[in-house]
Design an enzyme around this catalytic site. Sequence first.
Site, PDB file in Angstrom:
ATOM      1  N   ALA A 123      21.256  35.242  52.420  1.00  0.00           N
ATOM      2  CA  ALA A 123      21.002  34.335  51.301  1.00  0.00           C
ATOM      3  C   ALA A 123      22.247  33.689  50.719  1.00  0.00           C
ATOM      4  O   ALA A 123      22.150  32.865  49.814  1.00  0.00           O
ATOM      5  CB  ALA A 123      20.261  35.084  50.195  1.00  0.00           C
ATOM      6  N   ASN A 189      20.787  42.162  47.586  1.00  0.00           N
ATOM      7  CA  ASN A 189      21.452  42.650  48.789  1.00  0.00           C
ATOM      8  C   ASN A 189      22.695  41.815  49.067  1.00  0.00           C
ATOM      9  O   ASN A 189      23.622  42.262  49.744  1.00  0.00           O
ATOM     10  CB  ASN A 189      20.504  42.592  49.987  1.00  0.00           C
ATOM     11  CG  ASN A 189      19.524  43.748  50.005  1.00  0.00           C
ATOM     12  OD1 ASN A 189      19.903  44.912  49.945  1.00  0.00           O
ATOM     13  ND2 ASN A 189      18.242  43.445  50.090  1.00  0.00           N
ATOM     14  N   HIS A 219      23.040  31.565  44.122  1.00  0.00           N
ATOM     15  CA  HIS A 219      24.113  32.555  44.219  1.00  0.00           C
ATOM     16  C   HIS A 219      25.441  31.807  44.210  1.00  0.00           C
ATOM     17  O   HIS A 219      25.633  30.869  44.995  1.00  0.00           O
ATOM     18  CB  HIS A 219      24.004  33.368  45.505  1.00  0.00           C
ATOM     19  CG  HIS A 219      22.695  34.073  45.676  1.00  0.00           C
ATOM     20  ND1 HIS A 219      22.358  35.218  44.984  1.00  0.00           N
ATOM     21  CD2 HIS A 219      21.632  33.779  46.455  1.00  0.00           C
ATOM     22  CE1 HIS A 219      21.147  35.604  45.338  1.00  0.00           C
ATOM     23  NE2 HIS A 219      20.686  34.748  46.215  1.00  0.00           N
TER      24      HIS A 219
END
Length: 268
Positions: A123, A189, A219
Amino acid sequence: MLKAGIIGYGTLGKSIAELIVSKQAGNVELKSVLVRRKPDGWDSAQQTFALTSEEEEFFNGDLDIIIESAGHQALHMYGEKVLSSGSHLVVLSVGALGDTRFYENLQASAEQHRKQIIIPSAAIAGLDRITAGALGEMEEITLITRKHPRSWAGTIAEEKVNLEALTEPVCIYEGNARESSKLFPQSVNVSAALSLAGVGFENTKVQVFADPTIKTNTHTIKAKGYFGEVEISVSNVPYEQNPKSSPIVAMSVAKVMKNLTSAVVIGV
């Protein structure tokens, strides 16, 4: 041709399977998927791979590589068995590697059986830059994760704020990556992957926000060191059926497969 298997057939497992079967993951054949139980309506005659709940059948399938997409517990249960069975291991539940003893045992098994533990970017972006930068002095690394409140349903965030009543962004966690990966195992994660690439779990700073003003999972990585400075932000469209994750995670796994079977590899 690379023979692959998948542990788990939830949203991510299905997406990874589709990418392999459609040949978007390079010269790879999906042989089998390990599940707890077969889903209703499963018709093996219409599939190019086997779906099994029999562990021995799966691990005796002479697989070159196995992708874990079933959560922390599954990685603890099967991680070492994947390696000892002669397969490389692709890890998606990276937060489980925050358990130091487990991670060390997994590494020892990989070395013993001459196999690799592969951690995709999933991600986030920029792990190649962070890994390279960590070869010199690294002053600091921070990860800032923002997701819509519905993505934090079923997590410890519900104990901190009323997710349904939020009208503006709220920081639901600030600390280090080791703790964040335990508190939000399905959702951050990325902090564990960043820690392994850079300066470790204790020294990787993490901020987690529930943000009702956004629709994507974002992110942002900020790092500073001998190499210079870098700030990388990604905005991922979440799965409708599983907002804790995004299609880019499955696509990142497909990229790993493609790299392993291609004559030219880019962006490593």
